[in-house]
Scaffold this active site. Structure first.
Site, short mmCIF file in Angstrom:
data_model
loop_
_atom_site.label_atom_id
_atom_site.label_comp_id
_atom_site.label_asym_id
_atom_site.label_seq_id
_atom_site.Cartn_x
_atom_site.Cartn_y
_atom_site.Cartn_z
N ASN A 148 0.60 -0.93 0.07
CA ASN A 148 -0.03 -0.01 -0.20
C ASN A 148 0.55 1.43 0.14
O ASN A 148 0.35 2.43 -0.38
CB ASN A 148 -0.92 -0.14 1.15
CG ASN A 148 -0.41 -0.02 2.55
OD1 ASN A 148 0.58 -0.57 2.63
ND2 ASN A 148 -1.03 0.49 3.58
N GLU A 246 4.49 -4.06 12.20
CA GLU A 246 3.16 -3.02 11.87
C GLU A 246 2.14 -3.85 10.91
O GLU A 246 2.42 -4.19 9.90
CB GLU A 246 3.66 -1.69 11.21
CG GLU A 246 4.93 -0.73 11.57
CD GLU A 246 4.45 -0.06 13.12
OE1 GLU A 246 2.93 -0.23 13.29
OE2 GLU A 246 5.04 0.24 13.61
N CYS A 280 -3.14 1.84 6.77
CA CYS A 280 -3.29 1.21 7.86
C CYS A 280 -3.84 2.13 8.93
O CYS A 280 -4.35 1.82 10.00
CB CYS A 280 -2.10 0.43 8.58
SG CYS A 280 -0.61 1.31 8.17
N GLU A 458 8.87 3.09 14.63
CA GLU A 458 9.55 3.47 13.35
C GLU A 458 9.91 4.76 13.25
O GLU A 458 8.83 5.78 13.76
CB GLU A 458 9.00 2.77 12.27
CG GLU A 458 8.53 1.31 12.09
CD GLU A 458 8.10 0.68 10.90
OE1 GLU A 458 9.11 0.39 10.05
OE2 GLU A 458 7.13 0.56 10.82
#
Ligand code: ADP
Length: 477
Positions: A148, A246, A280, A458
């Site tokens: 994505n 993630e 997400c 991150e």
């Protein structure tokens, strides 16, 4: 058609190719990309292992210069790479160019971080002893990325991995190898020594699984589905390796009676439907208090009516296609599930045809949803959102937190009291006040709680936590 090969030990290799298909026009092949085997993955891991001793001791100026050159080239080619991204993934050209610029910014940021590596020097509690605390590279890092964000997610894992002196085996998602190949090519030409970054494109079940099964990866950073994330976790525990995950989200966007309606509708439309809802951090649960509910639904429906779903390269397109047939089926299955659960289809719900064959779906809005329905609990990952009506702020907060996930959460309100309370009490890694749940900066931490994420954050300077290991050294004076 030219075959884009895998990069293993500094050589371009591979003969067997997979077609990269454009989801906005399934007749169009974006490019031909090599399919790595499990043995290729093993060779790549061995190459990264061999390259580690030298790269881990490389000078910070060399690392800085390679990352900076990469940032500069990505930025200079933003239109071309953005177009490639839009063609392989389906997000609109402005979104795709924006994501490409983001990738350049991330490489630029970590080019700078190389020059700011620091440690601590402390006195020991024992006389005449000094203590030094330093961060060292970990070793070979396995990077597994989803489709994505085809350029930004690889950038935010590769740039810190290299910055802190690790070597890499990188497996992009099979649907979007193009941008990843471009990053590998740019880094290679920027002077990265052989074996420091290895690109192995191909299937998750083959190439990804070979990475999970390897005892030679010191760490794996993964973004993707919860199911695969669990496999990364289980295999990493078996191999005593560090891992960072993630995964999904079911992000709430709370709208209170006192919200600025325009701000709330913009935030909800962006969160739920931009990038075709395939983020997400997208919001698929719009939790709205009674007093503003009807006005909000009417205004959001009006907004959705005006959104153009079409080819991402066409000027004026707001929403591109869904990424592939499998994802489209998942979206339409959930639309049917929502209806069977008793939610009201307020807008959309239909697949649509455009000039070229592609996976086009109307933005879809449910109302009268409850937080217990499957459409409110499971990640759909498409342009589908549901409005859940609540009595007041307290109920809104409780519904917002009542989810297995915890990546991002938003609130639209003009009340300082509620905004402040929500920031403190939301069980999400990232909280947005009067802003969409998606859309984050590159210099600050990214990540979630509960089933959304595992491990340290991150991005920004917090990335050092994952990509380095701390050493404490004592010296007798
Ligand atoms: P999604 O496609 O829904 O984003 P996936 O978890 O299937 O989520 O994919 C994310 C990444 O994980 C992709 O690069 C995919 O190829 C990879 N992957 C899928 N299955 C495995 C596996 N068994 N082992 C390692 N990687 C995998």
């Amino acid at each position: 058609m030219t075959l884009h090969q895998n990069l293993i030990a500094g050589e371009w290799v591979g003969t067997d190719g997979i077609e990269n298909i454009n989801p906005s026009n399934t007749n169009e092949v974006v490019g031909l990309y090599a399919r790595a085997s499990a043995d290729d993955a093993k060779t790549a891991i061995a190459a990264a292992k061999a390259a580690f001793p030298s790269w881990s001791r490389s000078g910070i100026l060399e690392r800085h210069s390679i990352l900076k050159k990469t940032a500069d080239e990505i930025l200079a080619r933003k239109d071309e790479l953005g177009k490639l991204l839009a063609r392989e993934e389906g997000k609109t050209l402005p979104e795709a160019i924006g994501e490409t610029i983001r990738a350049a910014q991330i490489f630029d940021y970590f080019a700078g971080e190389c020059l700011r590596l620091a440690g601590e020097v402390l006195p020991s509690v024992r006389p005449n002893i000094g203590v030094e605390i330093t961060r060292e590279p970990i070793g070979v890092i396995g990077i597994i990325t989803p489709w994505n964000f085809p350029i930004a997610i690889p950038a935010w894992k590769i740039a810190p991995a290299l910055c802190y002196g690790n070597t890499v085996v990188f497996k992009p998602a099979e649907l979007v190898p193009g941008c990843s190949w471009a990053i590998a090519d740019i880094l290679h030409r920027a002077g990265l020594p052989k074996g420091v970054l290895n690109l192995v494109m191909g299937k998750g079940s083959v190439v990804g699984q070979a990475m999970l099964d390897s005892p030679d990866l010191a760490a794996i950073t993964f973004t993707g589905s919860t199911g695969t994330g669990k496999r990364v976790a289980a295999s990493s525990i078996e191999h005593n390796r560090k891992f960072q995950l993630e995964m999904g989200g079911k992000n709430p966007m709370v709208v209170l009676d006192d919200a600025d309606l325009t701000v709330a509708v913009e935030a909800a439309a962006n969160s739920g439907f931009f990038s075709t809802g395939q983020r997400c951090t997208a919001s698929s649960r719009l939790i709205v208090t009674e007093g503003i509910h009807d006005k909000f639904v009417a205004a959001l429906t009006e907004k959705l009516k005006g959104l153009v779903v079409d080819d991402p390269l066409k000027a004026g397109t707001h929403i591109g296609p869904v990424v592939d047939a499998g994802q489209l089926k998942q979206d339409t299955d959930y639309i049917a599930i929502g209806q069977s659960e008793g939610a009201k289809l307020a807008f959309g719900g239909e697949t649509i045809s455009r000039d070229n064959p592609g996976f086009y779906l109307q933005p879809t809005l449910f109302t009268e949803a409850t937080n217990q329905m499957r459409i409110s609990r499971e990640e759909i990952f498409g342009p589908v959102a549901s409005v859940i009506r609540v009595k007041d702020y307290e109920e809104a907060l409780s519904v917002a937190n009542d989810t297995p996930f915890g990546l991002s959460a938003g609130i639209a309100t003009t009340s300082l009291k509620h905004a402040t309370h929500f920031k403190r009490n939301s069980e999400a890694g990232m909280v947005m006040v009067n802003l969409p749940t998606a859309g984050v900066d590159f210099h600050v931490p990214f990540g979630g709680r509960k089933a959304s994420s595992f491990g340290s954050r991150e991005q920004g300077k917090y990335a050092a936590e994952f990509f380095t290991v701390v050493k404490t050294a004592y010296t007798l004076a």
